[in-house]
Design a protein around this motif. Sequence first.
Motif, PDB file in Angstrom:
ATOM      1  N   ARG A   1       0.868  -1.188   0.000  1.00  0.00           N
ATOM      2  CA  ARG A   1       0.000   0.000   0.000  1.00  0.00           C
ATOM      3  C   ARG A   1       0.904   1.237   0.000  1.00  0.00           C
ATOM      4  O   ARG A   1       1.684   1.424   0.934  1.00  0.00           O
ATOM      5  N   PRO A   2       0.813   2.066  -1.013  1.00  0.00           N
ATOM      6  CA  PRO A   2       1.708   3.229  -1.063  1.00  0.00           C
ATOM      7  C   PRO A   2       1.450   4.181   0.102  1.00  0.00           C
ATOM      8  O   PRO A   2       0.371   4.160   0.705  1.00  0.00           O
TER       9      PRO A   2
ATOM     10  N   LYS B   1      -9.961   5.521  -5.517  1.00  0.00           N
ATOM     11  CA  LYS B   1      -8.763   6.154  -6.085  1.00  0.00           C
ATOM     12  C   LYS B   1      -7.582   5.200  -6.141  1.00  0.00           C
ATOM     13  O   LYS B   1      -6.623   5.453  -6.878  1.00  0.00           O
ATOM     14  N   GLY B   2      -7.655   4.068  -5.401  1.00  0.00           N
ATOM     15  CA  GLY B   2      -6.625   3.035  -5.559  1.00  0.00           C
ATOM     16  C   GLY B   2      -6.674   2.448  -6.963  1.00  0.00           C
ATOM     17  O   GLY B   2      -5.640   2.112  -7.554  1.00  0.00           O
TER      18      GLY B   2
ATOM     19  N   TYR C   1      -5.089   4.966  -9.177  1.00  0.00           N
ATOM     20  CA  TYR C   1      -3.632   4.941  -8.963  1.00  0.00           C
ATOM     21  C   TYR C   1      -2.981   3.778  -9.703  1.00  0.00           C
ATOM     22  O   TYR C   1      -1.882   3.909 -10.257  1.00  0.00           O
ATOM     23  N   ALA C   2      -3.672   2.636  -9.731  1.00  0.00           N
ATOM     24  CA  ALA C   2      -3.071   1.408 -10.260  1.00  0.00           C
ATOM     25  C   ALA C   2      -2.714   1.497 -11.749  1.00  0.00           C
ATOM     26  O   ALA C   2      -1.903   0.725 -12.250  1.00  0.00           O
TER      27      ALA C   2
ATOM     28  N   GLY D   1     -10.057  -0.980  -5.003  1.00  0.00           N
ATOM     29  CA  GLY D   1      -9.230   0.164  -4.580  1.00  0.00           C
ATOM     30  C   GLY D   1     -10.030   1.247  -3.896  1.00  0.00           C
ATOM     31  O   GLY D   1      -9.760   2.430  -4.093  1.00  0.00           O
TER      32      GLY D   1
ATOM     33  N   ASP E   1      -7.859  -5.355  -2.853  1.00  0.00           N
ATOM     34  CA  ASP E   1      -6.962  -4.363  -2.253  1.00  0.00           C
ATOM     35  C   ASP E   1      -5.598  -4.993  -2.024  1.00  0.00           C
ATOM     36  O   ASP E   1      -5.482  -6.201  -1.786  1.00  0.00           O
TER      37      ASP E   1
ATOM     38  N   GLU F   1      -3.739  -4.281   0.459  1.00  0.00           N
ATOM     39  CA  GLU F   1      -3.462  -4.311   1.902  1.00  0.00           C
ATOM     40  C   GLU F   1      -4.370  -5.352   2.578  1.00  0.00           C
ATOM     41  O   GLU F   1      -5.565  -5.114   2.750  1.00  0.00           O
TER      42      GLU F   1
ATOM     43  N   GLU G   1      -6.906  -4.441   5.288  1.00  0.00           N
ATOM     44  CA  GLU G   1      -8.082  -3.637   4.973  1.00  0.00           C
ATOM     45  C   GLU G   1      -9.358  -4.486   5.040  1.00  0.00           C
ATOM     46  O   GLU G   1     -10.448  -3.992   5.309  1.00  0.00           O
TER      47      GLU G   1
ATOM     48  N   ILE H   1      -4.041  -4.256  -8.049  1.00  0.00           N
ATOM     49  CA  ILE H   1      -5.283  -4.217  -8.836  1.00  0.00           C
ATOM     50  C   ILE H   1      -5.054  -4.705 -10.260  1.00  0.00           C
ATOM     51  O   ILE H   1      -5.882  -5.443 -10.806  1.00  0.00           O
TER      52      ILE H   1
HETATM   53  P1  ADP Z   1     -11.498   6.188  -2.191  1.00  0.00           P
HETATM   54  O1  ADP Z   1     -11.369   7.319  -1.220  1.00  0.00           O
HETATM   55  O2  ADP Z   1     -11.460   6.620  -3.592  1.00  0.00           O
HETATM   56  O3  ADP Z   1     -12.626   5.300  -1.853  1.00  0.00           O
HETATM   57  P2  ADP Z   1      -9.415   4.939  -0.707  1.00  0.00           P
HETATM   58  O4  ADP Z   1      -8.270   5.877  -0.555  1.00  0.00           O
HETATM   59  O5  ADP Z   1     -10.337   4.832   0.443  1.00  0.00           O
HETATM   60  O6  ADP Z   1     -10.179   5.293  -2.049  1.00  0.00           O
HETATM   61  O7  ADP Z   1      -8.880   3.475  -1.003  1.00  0.00           O
HETATM   62  C1  ADP Z   1      -7.804   3.225  -1.813  1.00  0.00           C
HETATM   63  C2  ADP Z   1      -7.413   1.780  -1.580  1.00  0.00           C
HETATM   64  O8  ADP Z   1      -6.684   1.335  -2.697  1.00  0.00           O
HETATM   65  C3  ADP Z   1      -6.524   1.559  -0.353  1.00  0.00           C
HETATM   66  O9  ADP Z   1      -7.113   0.618   0.516  1.00  0.00           O
HETATM   67  C4  ADP Z   1      -5.212   1.033  -0.926  1.00  0.00           C
HETATM   68  O10 ADP Z   1      -4.624   0.027  -0.135  1.00  0.00           O
HETATM   69  C5  ADP Z   1      -5.649   0.481  -2.261  1.00  0.00           C
HETATM   70  N1  ADP Z   1      -4.627   0.487  -3.291  1.00  0.00           N
HETATM   71  C6  ADP Z   1      -3.840   1.505  -3.680  1.00  0.00           C
HETATM   72  N2  ADP Z   1      -3.072   1.150  -4.708  1.00  0.00           N
HETATM   73  C7  ADP Z   1      -3.368  -0.129  -4.990  1.00  0.00           C
HETATM   74  C8  ADP Z   1      -2.930  -1.067  -5.963  1.00  0.00           C
HETATM   75  N3  ADP Z   1      -2.012  -0.748  -6.871  1.00  0.00           N
HETATM   76  N4  ADP Z   1      -3.464  -2.300  -5.943  1.00  0.00           N
HETATM   77  C9  ADP Z   1      -4.391  -2.652  -5.031  1.00  0.00           C
HETATM   78  N5  ADP Z   1      -4.865  -1.798  -4.103  1.00  0.00           N
HETATM   79  C10 ADP Z   1      -4.366  -0.559  -4.078  1.00  0.00           C
END
Ligand code: ADP
Length: 575
Positions: free
Chosen positions: A167-168, A229-230, A233-234, A287, A313, A315, A318, A333
């Motif tokens: 998890r970044p 937003k995960g 990000y992916a 995510g 996810d 993590e 989570e 992801i």
């Molecule tokens: P939102 O606010 O858009 O609902 P969050 O910030 O609550 O998004 O959640 C983002 C999630 O995505 C986090 O739990 C994080 O661990 C996960 N995440 C981030 N990057 C990756 C990735 N590359 N692969 C899988 N999970 C990821």
Amino acid sequence: MAEAALKTAPEKEEELTDGFNLIIDAMKLNGIQTIYGVPGIPITDFGRMAQAAGIRVLSFRHEQNAGYAAAIAGFLTRRPGICLTVSAPGFLNGLTALAHATTNCFPMILISGSSEREIVDLQQGDYEEMDQLAVAKTMCKAAYRVLHAQDIGIGLARAIRAAVSGRPGGVYLDLPAKLFGQVMDATAGKKSLVKVIDAAPAQLPSPASIARALDVLKSARKPLIILGKGAAYAQADDAIKALVEKSGVPFLPMSMAKGLLPDTHPQCAGAARSTVLKDSDVVMMIGARLNWLLSHGKGRAWGDAPKKFIQIDIEPREMDSNVEIAAPVVGDIGSCVAALLDAMGGNWTKAPSDWMGAVTAKREENVAKMAPRLMNNNNPMDYHGALGVLRTIIKERPDAVLVNEGANTLDLTRGVIDMYKPRKRLDVGTWGVMGVGMGQAIAAAVETGSKVLAIEGDSAFGFCGMEVETICRYNLPVCIVVFNNDGIYRGTDTNKAGSDPATTAFVKGARYDKMMEAFGGTGVNATTPDELKRAVNAAMDSGKPTLINAVIDPAAGSESGRIGNLNPQSRLKKK
Ligand code: ADP
Ligand code: OXT
Ligand code: MG
């Protein structure tokens, strides 16, 4: 004097290096091209030398804004955004952004110069004395200090890997003043540097977790996919689109996931949010976390019908954080979605069409309800009239990055302005923090080369407004629209107990456009949607730094925007 010179003068200069150069070399070796920061003791020379060595060093007016820039650079690029600060106060100014990056799962490294360890530890009152490492540890994913020049390579490598793997998050790197001037043999120095290989290795999901997730999805009559937003990000955009389309499941984008698939996609349920949360029976989270933004996965917002959750996810902890997760899929992801697609094969039965039909009907009803409000040409403007024209401007420029903060300004912009491409909407994130706007706008322009439209509440803008000078200094293509309703939530509150203004009210009729003019940018005062449209179009065409003071009816906003229910008084009333 001569003796001192003799002691420090290198015998053969070309064979020596120092802390300054080792940090720069380590950064370049790892592809770090940009630093966001504020200069001062003990990092002024380092900034100069980094700039001379070809790293872009952007100087801000306040470290918090530089930190927000670094955080969002991390989100946009999947590489750690770097924020550079001086010791104690500069470090603390940057720390909010580091904590914000960690909370939002953005990779970022806060690098701060620090005072001399011997003096700090004996608390003898050094210049800007503070045990920064101890303070930072509680606010970030990892924190390191480098004491010896030969450890710089390892120190930076650890920081990079910690920021982007799994998890970044935010990482703190403490560089005491003495380190910069430490001299060592150049060959040994070069050897000590580390190029981080595969900094964020793919994390494959177990085949069993994929099979379980598909079993749960198959059992659904009213499935829903929530993109967070995960997922943005992916950068697995094509695979996510393929999964959504192959499954035929409606999708709900969280705020910064808007545009991952266009908001106008036939399966988008953004405009039917309440309906899909309440009525769905299986929810696949990609995510996104079941935190306050999703009412923790329970309660009124989710209705009475029983639900099963699938969660993808990186993590593992989570899972089950708020409700039971029937099908946890742990991995990155990109790998998880690819595995799901693969296992679905060629004959996957799409989600029931009556469910998609019901979602579409609700969506069309809400869109139709909103449409006339967006066309009004009221003077003073209300939010919808102003946003109606901005919505068209983004539709015509889907590559522009939209930055957004405020309360009403945030919530209404999110609902009104459709996004068409991934990672084009940047906002307050998980903490709902005000002041991210200018840092995000600057980093978005620098990292993507795209034009930026920042829609800011007048209060939100006040947290970071001095950075308009930074925008002018670097001549960045940023158009800021300040929704000026004379205050926090609205400008009509009064103080019944005395002559001071109400706590939420600002100077009436303030002219934020003059701030931009003070630094050579374009300032416009817009009182109607037509004026606003003309000014924003001109700014987005020219790319000239522009600030438009959009005069909004001071009575138009509501307390806390759409989250008034979280205010303690409302919570008490609910009980
Ligand atoms: P939102 O606010 O858009 O609902 P969050 O910030 O609550 O998004 O959640 C983002 C999630 O995505 C986090 O739990 C994080 O661990 C996960 N995440 C981030 N990057 C990756 C990735 N590359 N692969 C899988 N999970 C990821
Ligand atoms: O389905 P239903 O019927 O329910 O309808 C929903 C959608 O389906 C529908 N919809 C649509 N209809 C038609 N067409 C389209 N296209 C469409 N799209 C959607 O619309 C509704 C609503 O949809 P939405 O938005 O998706 O759903 P909802 O229910 O709102 O979602 C819930 C949430 C929680 C997910 C969402 O609301 C959300 O993401 N909220 C984020 C809120 C947030 O983070 N707010 C910021 C913090 S507020 C406060 O704390 C402020 N402060 C204090 C402060 C802060 N924050 N930070 C710091 C450092 N210090 C202090 C301050 C100082 S705000 C603030 C300043 C405010 O003043 P400003 O001047 O800046 O701003 P103004 O308010 O403008 O004056
Ligand atoms: Mg306001």
